[in-house]
Design a protein around this motif. Structure first.
Motif, PDB file in Angstrom:
ATOM      1  N   THR A  22       0.822  -1.209   0.000  1.00 13.26           N
ATOM      2  CA  THR A  22       0.000   0.000   0.000  1.00 13.26           C
ATOM      3  C   THR A  22       0.860   1.264   0.000  1.00 13.26           C
ATOM      4  O   THR A  22       0.325   2.381  -0.050  1.00 13.26           O
ATOM      5  CB  THR A  22      -0.930   0.027   1.234  1.00 13.26           C
ATOM      6  OG1 THR A  22      -0.155  -0.133   2.423  1.00 13.26           O
ATOM      7  CG2 THR A  22      -1.967  -1.084   1.157  1.00 13.26           C
ATOM      8  N   ARG A  23       2.168   1.110   0.052  1.00 15.21           N
ATOM      9  CA  ARG A  23       3.044   2.284   0.091  1.00 15.21           C
ATOM     10  C   ARG A  23       3.232   2.905  -1.292  1.00 15.21           C
ATOM     11  O   ARG A  23       3.279   4.132  -1.416  1.00 15.21           O
ATOM     12  CB  ARG A  23       4.400   1.901   0.687  1.00 15.21           C
ATOM     13  CG  ARG A  23       4.315   1.519   2.161  1.00 15.21           C
ATOM     14  CD  ARG A  23       5.681   1.306   2.764  1.00 15.21           C
ATOM     15  NE  ARG A  23       5.580   0.983   4.195  1.00 15.21           N
ATOM     16  CZ  ARG A  23       6.640   0.826   4.992  1.00 15.21           C
ATOM     17  NH1 ARG A  23       7.860   0.945   4.494  1.00 15.21           N
ATOM     18  NH2 ARG A  23       6.459   0.540   6.279  1.00 15.21           N
ATOM     19  N   THR A  24       3.361   2.061  -2.315  1.00 13.08           N
ATOM     20  CA  THR A  24       3.534   2.612  -3.660  1.00 13.08           C
ATOM     21  C   THR A  24       2.333   3.459  -4.080  1.00 13.08           C
ATOM     22  O   THR A  24       2.521   4.581  -4.578  1.00 13.08           O
ATOM     23  CB  THR A  24       3.782   1.485  -4.677  1.00 13.08           C
ATOM     24  OG1 THR A  24       4.980   0.786  -4.326  1.00 13.08           O
ATOM     25  CG2 THR A  24       3.937   2.047  -6.092  1.00 13.08           C
ATOM     26  N   PRO A  25       1.076   2.997  -3.898  1.00 14.89           N
ATOM     27  CA  PRO A  25      -0.061   3.871  -4.221  1.00 14.89           C
ATOM     28  C   PRO A  25      -0.042   5.176  -3.424  1.00 14.89           C
ATOM     29  O   PRO A  25      -0.474   6.220  -3.932  1.00 14.89           O
ATOM     30  CB  PRO A  25      -1.279   3.012  -3.865  1.00 14.89           C
ATOM     31  CG  PRO A  25      -0.814   1.612  -3.997  1.00 14.89           C
ATOM     32  CD  PRO A  25       0.612   1.643  -3.535  1.00 14.89           C
ATOM     33  N   LEU A  26       0.443   5.135  -2.188  1.00 11.38           N
ATOM     34  CA  LEU A  26       0.524   6.361  -1.395  1.00 11.38           C
ATOM     35  C   LEU A  26       1.503   7.346  -2.023  1.00 11.38           C
ATOM     36  O   LEU A  26       1.199   8.539  -2.162  1.00 11.38           O
ATOM     37  CB  LEU A  26       0.952   6.028   0.037  1.00 11.38           C
ATOM     38  CG  LEU A  26       1.283   7.238   0.921  1.00 11.38           C
ATOM     39  CD1 LEU A  26       0.075   8.155   1.055  1.00 11.38           C
ATOM     40  CD2 LEU A  26       1.777   6.778   2.290  1.00 11.38           C
ATOM     41  N   ARG A  27       2.675   6.857  -2.414  1.00 16.64           N
ATOM     42  CA  ARG A  27       3.660   7.749  -3.044  1.00 16.64           C
ATOM     43  C   ARG A  27       3.100   8.360  -4.329  1.00 16.64           C
ATOM     44  O   ARG A  27       3.269   9.557  -4.599  1.00 16.64           O
ATOM     45  CB  ARG A  27       4.958   6.979  -3.336  1.00 16.64           C
ATOM     46  CG  ARG A  27       5.776   6.665  -2.108  1.00 16.64           C
ATOM     47  CD  ARG A  27       7.176   6.203  -2.498  1.00 16.64           C
ATOM     48  NE  ARG A  27       7.138   4.884  -3.113  1.00 16.64           N
ATOM     49  CZ  ARG A  27       7.295   3.748  -2.455  1.00 16.64           C
ATOM     50  NH1 ARG A  27       7.481   3.763  -1.139  1.00 16.64           N
ATOM     51  NH2 ARG A  27       7.279   2.587  -3.077  1.00 16.64           N
ATOM     52  N   VAL A  28       2.437   7.526  -5.121  1.00 16.58           N
ATOM     53  CA  VAL A  28       1.855   8.017  -6.375  1.00 16.58           C
ATOM     54  C   VAL A  28       0.786   9.077  -6.096  1.00 16.58           C
ATOM     55  O   VAL A  28       0.702  10.099  -6.768  1.00 16.58           O
ATOM     56  CB  VAL A  28       1.266   6.844  -7.184  1.00 16.58           C
ATOM     57  CG1 VAL A  28       0.508   7.355  -8.405  1.00 16.58           C
ATOM     58  CG2 VAL A  28       2.369   5.893  -7.617  1.00 16.58           C
ATOM     59  N   ALA A  29      -0.040   8.831  -5.067  1.00 12.62           N
ATOM     60  CA  ALA A  29      -1.111   9.778  -4.732  1.00 12.62           C
ATOM     61  C   ALA A  29      -0.535  11.119  -4.281  1.00 12.62           C
ATOM     62  O   ALA A  29      -1.027  12.186  -4.671  1.00 12.62           O
ATOM     63  CB  ALA A  29      -2.010   9.196  -3.644  1.00 12.62           C
ATOM     64  N   VAL A  30       0.504  11.085  -3.458  1.00 14.55           N
ATOM     65  CA  VAL A  30       1.098  12.334  -2.950  1.00 14.55           C
ATOM     66  C   VAL A  30       1.723  13.136  -4.086  1.00 14.55           C
ATOM     67  O   VAL A  30       1.482  14.341  -4.231  1.00 14.55           O
ATOM     68  CB  VAL A  30       2.142  12.022  -1.860  1.00 14.55           C
ATOM     69  CG1 VAL A  30       2.931  13.281  -1.506  1.00 14.55           C
ATOM     70  CG2 VAL A  30       1.463  11.457  -0.620  1.00 14.55           C
ATOM     71  N   VAL A  31       2.522  12.469  -4.915  1.00 15.22           N
ATOM     72  CA  VAL A  31       3.169  13.168  -6.033  1.00 15.22           C
ATOM     73  C   VAL A  31       2.116  13.661  -7.031  1.00 15.22           C
ATOM     74  O   VAL A  31       2.202  14.777  -7.554  1.00 15.22           O
ATOM     75  CB  VAL A  31       4.194  12.249  -6.728  1.00 15.22           C
ATOM     76  CG1 VAL A  31       4.746  12.910  -7.984  1.00 15.22           C
ATOM     77  CG2 VAL A  31       5.335  11.911  -5.769  1.00 15.22           C
ATOM     78  N   GLY A  32       1.107  12.828  -7.292  1.00 13.99           N
ATOM     79  CA  GLY A  32       0.062  13.215  -8.233  1.00 13.99           C
ATOM     80  C   GLY A  32      -0.714  14.436  -7.767  1.00 13.99           C
ATOM     81  O   GLY A  32      -1.030  15.330  -8.566  1.00 13.99           O
TER      82      GLY A  32
END
Length: 469
Positions: free
Chosen positions: A162-172
């Motif tokens: 679940t960490r990769t989707p979090l990073r993508v969401a923050v950068v996005g």
């Protein structure tokens, strides 16, 4: 035995936190897309902001119906992971991404063509309608990448990441805000610039997640071409989850309708006949009642993110456990997750009760709304522990692939709840929310607890268990 049980519970708790905390942060980040647009567009003027608000309702409804792309994929991928079939897990994820692309293409074409008609349903002024159509038509171009983001996020959750989707969401979200400021105010594209900025950010997020999925497919030897049978299976799996989502949305819409109809019914305490209220006192009371309900539902939805994060962990862990053929472990996990849901609901309920006098002034200066909101939030706080159990068991059964039961149960609950709203027509808001908590949330808890107590949903193996309804 007495020493191993606490150790097992602690290990389960660590896994729950490892999955739930990043999932919660990602869930909170998702609404910031539209919030970022609202903040930037709000500087243009009220009609522009209202137009984005109308378009946002349509977009959120479309995305809400497609949430099965994340939930269904999580369950299937987690099962294959539990069965030690990483190649099959990633291949199922690839099929989900292709399904998201296909649905996204259809929705994009239909949405662009129907934008004017959809906005027209809201019966707004010509100026607001113009801005809403401009924003909505361009925003629909981002539907396919947004649905791909949902599908691949589900794949990664199933793989216990679940960490990769979090990073993508923050950068996005950061990119979305920067692009909106540049295109709306720097380039001067207005509302259209906000839509274009969001679409570009969604494309970037989809590209990032697809790159992660492609690398995983190559690492495990999974095919990247669409498997027609696999895509068709993913679609069939999603149908019951769409029905489940529709029943949930219908209950919330019916509740809002009951509040609004009571506020405008001349025969109720808050209603008034045309021309009977020259000073506008009762009209203001009607507006306060509707606004209070909307604020309470907004706060309830925000708290749902906390509970949904635990449910996402339940989806991933349940699917993995059943995929590994561990029915006893699944039973223990379900009990542990249920306690997590209950106590998380207790904490959010106590927090909501304590903050209830302070929340109204954050949203409005209307003292009447402040007065109405506090008792409504106290009622909502009382049902938070029940909601916590409901969210977790919903996640457990989604993770088990028990979508048919969830669809059937959702229909039964809706049929039982709708007549209750007729009985409280014209009643105080507190009564309506008490019926919402006891009649809707309570009924959902009952049907989910009954299912979880049995074992028909615990179908083991790599394939998503269909189980008898």
């Amino acid at each position: 035995m007495s020493t191993s049980a606490p150790a097992t519970a602690r290990a389960t708790d660590r896994e729950i936190l490892r999955l739930a905390v990043p999932a919660l942060l990602a869930l909170v980040a998702e609404p910031l897309f539209l919030l970022g647009d609202a903040v930037v567009v709000g500087r243009l003027g009220t009609p522009e902001l209202a137009g984005v608000g109308v378009a946002a309702v349509v977009l959120q409804s479309v995305v809400g119906l497609c949430i099965f792309l994340a939930y269904g994929t999580t369950a299937g991928v987690a099962r294959r992971l539990g069965a030690d079939d990483l190649r099959g897990a990633v291949a199922l994820g690839v099929d989900g991404a292709w399904l998201a692309t296909l649905i996204g293409a259809v929705v994009t074409v239909a949405g662009v063509l129907a934008s004017s008609w959809l906005v027209g349903l809201f019966d707004v002024s010509a100026e607001v309608e113009r801005h809403a159509v401009d924003y909505l038509r361009l925003s629909f171009l981002g539907t396919a990448p947004l649905l791909v983001v949902l599908a691949v996020t589900g794949v990664l959750r199933g793989l216990q990441d679940t960490r990769t989707p979090l990073r993508v969401a923050v950068v996005g979200n950061a990119a979305n805000l920067a692009l909106n400021v540049l295109l709306v105010h720097g380039v001067g594209w207005g509302v259209a610039g906000a839509a274009v900025g969001t679409v570009l950010a969604q494309l970037g997020m989809a590209g990032w997640l697809l790159a992660v999925l492609v690398r995983a497919a190559r690492r495990h030897g999974s095919p990247l071409r669409p498997d027609v049978a696999g895509v068709r299976r993913a679609a069939r799996t999603g149908v019951p989850l769409v029905v489940r989502t529709l029943t949930l949305r219908a209950a919330i819409v019916l509740t809002a309708y009951a509040v609004a109809s009571a506020a405008t019914d001349p025969g109720t305490a808050t209603g008034t006949a045309a021309g009977a209220d020259p000073g506008g006192r009762l009209a203001a009371e009607e507006a306060a009642r509707i606004a209070t309900h909307q604020l309470a539902m907004t706060i309830w939805t925000f708290l749902a993110f906390v509970l949904d994060a635990i449910a996402i962990a339940a989806q991933a862990l349940t699917g993995r456990s059943l995929g590994a053929g561990d029915r006893d472990g699944t039973r223990r996990l379900t009990r542990r997750m249920t306690w997590w849901g209950l106590w998380t609901g207790v904490v959010t309920g106590l927090g909501l009760a304590a903050l209830s006098p302070l929340l109204g002034p954050l949203f409005t200066a209307d003292p009447r709304v402040h007065e109405l909101l506090v008792p409504v939030l106290l009622v909502a706080a009382c049902f938070q522990p029940v909601a916590g159990v409901v969210f977790v068991l919903d996640g457990v059964l989604i993770g088990a692939g028990d979508g048919r039961y969830l669809a059937w149960a959702g229909g039964v609950v809706l049929l039982a709840y709708a007549p209750l709203l007729l009985l409280v027509d014209g009643a105080d808001l507190v009564v309506v929310w008490a019926v919402f908590g006891a009649g809707f949330i309570g009924s959902r808890a009952l049907v989910l607890l009954l299912r979880a107590r049995g074992g028909r949903w615990m179908v083991t193996g790599a394939q998503v268990g269909r189980g008898p309804a």
